[in-house]
Motif scaffolding. Structure first.
Motif: not given
Length: 340
Positions: A133-139, A142-144, A148-152
């Protein structure tokens, strides 16, 4: 209590405090409080009721996994044990799983090691579902979410690589130790301490195997319970959007993303998700255009309402469990051979 365990708990509380400080450090508390002036209490209690429904269903699903092992517990007993577990996690992170198994044993005489095996199995299944479910939400968002996540991730890339290498090394050492233990298992079985350890592990594995022994009808019920648990998780979060004016415009997709990102915060080893939930919930709402004040207000409302309900119901359940007379024996039903 060992020094390592004490340090682990200290780390959990320090991490919670630091994340909560990070979320609130630049905020005007009066402005955040003003977000609650027109709070819809009916919706807040609806969210709590939905969450309690999910906990009751989780208890029923846990009990279903024990059925193939010839153990049976009533819905109220399973619910009380589950709630004491959640309350335990708020006080001492990761302690609740052991606590709820101990309470269930007190209520029903079902061995804690066996019910704990069922808990391990259900957590493993829920983890797989969470990842999907997290993968579905993330992809799908993805643009949003990448902002939030990738810079960290990129900022801590070197540290993450070091941790991966450490985990690989620990895994290799662990496999080697297991190999040595397997080779000398006959000698170890002659020692009382190892026999107790072996019996404990065997009980856990027996509990974990329960889900694979379910009959087709019970398996269908198990899957239904699992679906209902995740549906209630979604709605306990989504309906709360309408309790605050600043989040009432958010869509069901945002509710889905919030459920997964909030779940990520609850996974971190902080007391009941304190700090970590606030961080992930606030950061998620910010990327969807919610003001920081309203984002923090929602995170505080969601976490506080759930924590109070868990501690209240969990505390009452613990009290009832300790006052309730413990059955001397597990009765055997002659008709179907199920232990009650």
């Amino acid at each position: 209590m060992k020094l390592q365990e004490i340090l682990k708990y200290i780390f959990s509380f320090v991490l919670a405090g630091l994340l909560l400080w990070y979320v609130l450090k630049e905020q005007n508390i009066q402005e955040v409080a003003s977000s609650f002036e027109d709070l819809n209490w009916g919706i807040v209690f609806s969210s709590i009721l939905i969450s309690l429904t999910s906990h009751y269903i989780r208890g029923l699903r846990w009990g279903l996994m024990l059925k193939p092992l010839n153990y049976k517990a009533s819905g109220p007993n399973l619910f009380m044990a589950t709630m004491t577990g959640y309350a335990g996690n708020v006080i001492i992170p990761r302690f609740g799983e052991f606590f709820r198994c101990g309470i269930l044993q007190k209520l029903t005489k079902i061995p804690a090691k066996t019910s704990f095996g069922a808990v391990v199995a259900e957590r493993a299944i829920d983890l797989v579902i969470f990842i999907i479910l997290f993968s579905i939400a993330f992809f799908s968002q993805f643009e949003k979410l990448e902002s939030m996540i990738l810079p960290h991730v990129t900022q801590n890339e070197a540290a993450l690589k070091d941790k991966i290498y450490v985990l690989i090394l620990v895994g290799i050492i662990g496999i080697a130790i297991l190999g040595v233990l397997f080779k000398i298992r006959k000698r170890l079985l002659k020692t009382p301490l190892f026999r107790k350890f072996y019996s404990f592990i065997h009980g856990i594995l027996e509990g974990m195997a329960g889900v694979f022994k379910l009959r087709s009808r019970d398996l269908a019920t198990y899957l239904l319970y699992t679906v209902l648990i995740w549906i209630t998780y979604f709605y306990m979060c989504y309906v709360l959007f309408f309790a605050i004016e600043g989040t009432s415009h958010l869509s069901t997709m945002v509710g889905f993303v919030m459920m997964m990102m909030g779940g990520l915060g609850m996974v971190l080893p902080t007391p009941g998700g304190t700090g970590s939930y606030h961080f992930f919930a606030t950061q998620t709402l910010l990327i969807y255009g919610v003001t920081e004040t309203n984002a923090i207000a929602f995170a505080l409302l969601m976490h506080t309402s759930q924590t109070i309900s868990v501690l209240t119901i969990g505390g009452i359940s613990t009290l009832i469990a300790n006052l309730k007379k413990t059955p001397e024996n597990i009765e055997q039903t002659e008709k179907n051979g199920i232990k009650t």
